[in-house]
Scaffold this motif. Structure first.
Motif, PDB file in Angstrom:
ATOM      1  N   LYS A 151       0.811  -1.332   0.282  1.00 53.90           N
ATOM      2  CA  LYS A 151      -0.166  -0.242  -0.590  1.00 53.90           C
ATOM      3  C   LYS A 151       1.018   0.999  -0.585  1.00 53.90           C
ATOM      4  O   LYS A 151       0.314   2.492  -0.577  1.00 53.90           O
ATOM      5  N   VAL A 152       1.245   1.335   1.098  1.00 54.81           N
ATOM      6  CA  VAL A 152       2.690   2.457   0.648  1.00 54.81           C
ATOM      7  C   VAL A 152       3.450   2.801  -0.498  1.00 54.81           C
ATOM      8  O   VAL A 152       3.781   3.752  -1.136  1.00 54.81           O
ATOM      9  N   LYS A 153       4.606   1.571  -1.162  1.00 54.85           N
ATOM     10  CA  LYS A 153       4.755   1.299  -2.217  1.00 54.85           C
ATOM     11  C   LYS A 153       3.604   2.296  -3.522  1.00 54.85           C
ATOM     12  O   LYS A 153       4.481   2.623  -4.387  1.00 54.85           O
ATOM     13  N   ALA A 154       1.869   1.593  -3.436  1.00 48.41           N
ATOM     14  CA  ALA A 154       1.617   1.960  -4.609  1.00 48.41           C
ATOM     15  C   ALA A 154       1.066   3.240  -4.344  1.00 48.41           C
ATOM     16  O   ALA A 154       0.914   3.897  -5.178  1.00 48.41           O
ATOM     17  N   ASP A 155       0.911   4.418  -3.337  1.00 52.73           N
ATOM     18  CA  ASP A 155       0.615   5.338  -2.776  1.00 52.73           C
ATOM     19  C   ASP A 155       1.805   6.678  -2.541  1.00 52.73           C
ATOM     20  O   ASP A 155       2.243   7.604  -3.659  1.00 52.73           O
ATOM     21  N   ARG A 156       3.098   5.959  -2.699  1.00 60.94           N
ATOM     22  CA  ARG A 156       4.030   6.844  -2.791  1.00 60.94           C
ATOM     23  C   ARG A 156       5.217   5.435  -3.059  1.00 60.94           C
ATOM     24  O   ARG A 156       6.355   5.650  -1.885  1.00 60.94           O
ATOM     25  N   PRO A 157       5.494   5.634  -4.395  1.00 63.56           N
ATOM     26  CA  PRO A 157       6.928   4.467  -4.963  1.00 63.56           C
ATOM     27  C   PRO A 157       8.431   4.984  -4.712  1.00 63.56           C
ATOM     28  O   PRO A 157       9.196   4.221  -4.357  1.00 63.56           O
ATOM     29  N   ASP A 158       8.121   6.610  -4.359  1.00 62.99           N
ATOM     30  CA  ASP A 158       9.454   7.032  -3.900  1.00 62.99           C
ATOM     31  C   ASP A 158       9.828   6.672  -3.078  1.00 62.99           C
ATOM     32  O   ASP A 158      11.815   7.563  -2.621  1.00 62.99           O
ATOM     33  N   LEU A 159       9.555   7.187  -1.316  1.00 63.62           N
ATOM     34  CA  LEU A 159       9.784   6.669  -0.419  1.00 63.62           C
ATOM     35  C   LEU A 159      10.420   4.930  -0.780  1.00 63.62           C
ATOM     36  O   LEU A 159      10.420   4.163  -0.398  1.00 63.62           O
ATOM     37  N   LYS A 160      11.018   5.020   0.731  1.00 58.99           N
ATOM     38  CA  LYS A 160      12.075   3.888   0.711  1.00 58.99           C
ATOM     39  C   LYS A 160      11.327   3.554   2.252  1.00 58.99           C
ATOM     40  O   LYS A 160      11.727   4.077   3.170  1.00 58.99           O
ATOM     41  N   ILE A 161      11.449   1.797   2.522  1.00 65.24           N
ATOM     42  CA  ILE A 161      10.333   1.846   3.111  1.00 65.24           C
ATOM     43  C   ILE A 161      11.319   0.687   3.962  1.00 65.24           C
ATOM     44  O   ILE A 161      12.327  -0.486   3.945  1.00 65.24           O
ATOM     45  N   GLU A 162      11.362   0.767   5.150  1.00 66.05           N
ATOM     46  CA  GLU A 162      12.113   0.051   6.919  1.00 66.05           C
ATOM     47  C   GLU A 162      11.284  -0.715   7.556  1.00 66.05           C
ATOM     48  O   GLU A 162      10.503  -0.036   8.267  1.00 66.05           O
ATOM     49  N   THR A 219      17.733   5.241  14.719  1.00 67.69           N
ATOM     50  CA  THR A 219      18.395   6.862  14.632  1.00 67.69           C
ATOM     51  C   THR A 219      17.051   7.841  14.443  1.00 67.69           C
ATOM     52  O   THR A 219      15.826   7.489  14.201  1.00 67.69           O
ATOM     53  N   GLN A 220      16.933   8.970  14.901  1.00 66.31           N
ATOM     54  CA  GLN A 220      16.023   9.790  15.133  1.00 66.31           C
ATOM     55  C   GLN A 220      16.049  10.830  14.231  1.00 66.31           C
ATOM     56  O   GLN A 220      15.271  12.010  14.393  1.00 66.31           O
ATOM     57  N   GLU A 221      16.672  10.694  12.932  1.00 60.18           N
ATOM     58  CA  GLU A 221      16.888  11.999  12.044  1.00 60.18           C
ATOM     59  C   GLU A 221      15.719  11.757  11.615  1.00 60.18           C
ATOM     60  O   GLU A 221      15.234  10.887  11.134  1.00 60.18           O
ATOM     61  N   PHE A 222      14.927  13.081  11.466  1.00 62.15           N
ATOM     62  CA  PHE A 222      14.272  13.101   9.851  1.00 62.15           C
ATOM     63  C   PHE A 222      14.750  12.935   8.372  1.00 62.15           C
ATOM     64  O   PHE A 222      15.254  13.706   8.022  1.00 62.15           O
ATOM     65  N   ASP A 223      13.905  11.791   7.510  1.00 62.10           N
ATOM     66  CA  ASP A 223      13.928  11.473   6.777  1.00 62.10           C
ATOM     67  C   ASP A 223      13.035  12.049   5.589  1.00 62.10           C
ATOM     68  O   ASP A 223      11.851  10.548   5.741  1.00 62.10           O
ATOM     69  N   GLU A 224      12.868  12.839   4.965  1.00 62.51           N
ATOM     70  CA  GLU A 224      11.375  12.416   4.452  1.00 62.51           C
ATOM     71  C   GLU A 224      11.366  11.473   3.163  1.00 62.51           C
ATOM     72  O   GLU A 224      10.042  11.742   2.410  1.00 62.51           O
ATOM     73  N   ASN A 225      12.492  10.861   2.865  1.00 60.62           N
ATOM     74  CA  ASN A 225      12.066   9.875   1.425  1.00 60.62           C
ATOM     75  C   ASN A 225      11.631   8.313   2.578  1.00 60.62           C
ATOM     76  O   ASN A 225      12.409   7.305   1.728  1.00 60.62           O
ATOM     77  N   ARG A 226      11.625   8.566   3.904  1.00 54.47           N
ATOM     78  CA  ARG A 226      12.045   6.917   4.374  1.00 54.47           C
ATOM     79  C   ARG A 226      11.103   6.578   5.203  1.00 54.47           C
ATOM     80  O   ARG A 226       9.344   8.392   5.753  1.00 54.47           O
ATOM     81  N   VAL A 227      10.116   5.383   4.962  1.00 53.23           N
ATOM     82  CA  VAL A 227       8.627   5.242   6.281  1.00 53.23           C
ATOM     83  C   VAL A 227       8.829   3.691   6.670  1.00 53.23           C
ATOM     84  O   VAL A 227       9.609   3.095   6.333  1.00 53.23           O
ATOM     85  N   ARG A 228       8.569   3.741   8.732  1.00 56.51           N
ATOM     86  CA  ARG A 228       8.938   2.493   8.623  1.00 56.51           C
ATOM     87  C   ARG A 228       8.141   1.675   8.949  1.00 56.51           C
ATOM     88  O   ARG A 228       6.889   3.072   9.823  1.00 56.51           O
ATOM     89  N   ILE A 229       7.843   1.210   9.534  1.00 55.16           N
ATOM     90  CA  ILE A 229       6.474   0.548   9.355  1.00 55.16           C
ATOM     91  C   ILE A 229       7.068  -0.533  11.056  1.00 55.16           C
ATOM     92  O   ILE A 229       8.385  -1.312  10.793  1.00 55.16           O
ATOM     93  N   TRP A 230       6.034   0.051  11.731  1.00 58.42           N
ATOM     94  CA  TRP A 230       6.664  -0.934  13.429  1.00 58.42           C
ATOM     95  C   TRP A 230       5.634  -2.259  13.330  1.00 58.42           C
ATOM     96  O   TRP A 230       4.645  -1.585  13.195  1.00 58.42           O
ATOM     97  N   VAL A 231       5.957  -3.205  13.911  1.00 61.33           N
ATOM     98  CA  VAL A 231       5.763  -3.963  13.730  1.00 61.33           C
ATOM     99  C   VAL A 231       6.243  -5.447  15.341  1.00 61.33           C
ATOM    100  O   VAL A 231       6.751  -4.568  15.786  1.00 61.33           O
ATOM    101  N   ASP A 232       5.248  -5.723  15.833  1.00 61.64           N
ATOM    102  CA  ASP A 232       5.371  -6.220  17.278  1.00 61.64           C
ATOM    103  C   ASP A 232       4.759  -7.863  17.486  1.00 61.64           C
ATOM    104  O   ASP A 232       4.503  -7.972  18.770  1.00 61.64           O
TER     105      ASP A 232
END
Length: 67
Positions: A25-36, A45-58
């Motif tokens: 879904k993220v890739k479909a909406d925003r193919p420009d982002l790197k997914i972690e 790391t706490q730096e803001f990266d406008e080219n990254r989205v993190r998917i948190w799992v538990d």
């Protein structure tokens, strides 16, 4: 307004979905982002990266077992 200002930045509808569904879904909406994919509790790391989205799992997906 530029396209980056109107692009989707959050996906609350993906909470409780599978990692695969979330990534697709993220890739479909925003193919420009790197997914972690990151396990909750992992230090990152706490730096803001406008080219990254993190998917948190538990969630444990399968029974842990020896062997």
């Amino acid at each position: 307004m530029s396209s980056s200002e109107t692009s989707k930045r959050e996906w609350p509808e993906l909470v409780c979905r599978t990692i695969k569904e979330a990534k697709e879904k993220v890739k479909a909406d925003r193919p420009d982002l790197k997914i972690e994919v990151v396990t909750v509790g992992t230090m990152v790391t706490q730096e803001f990266d406008e080219n990254r989205v993190r998917i948190w799992v538990d969630t444990v997906a399968k029974t842990p077992r020896i062997g």
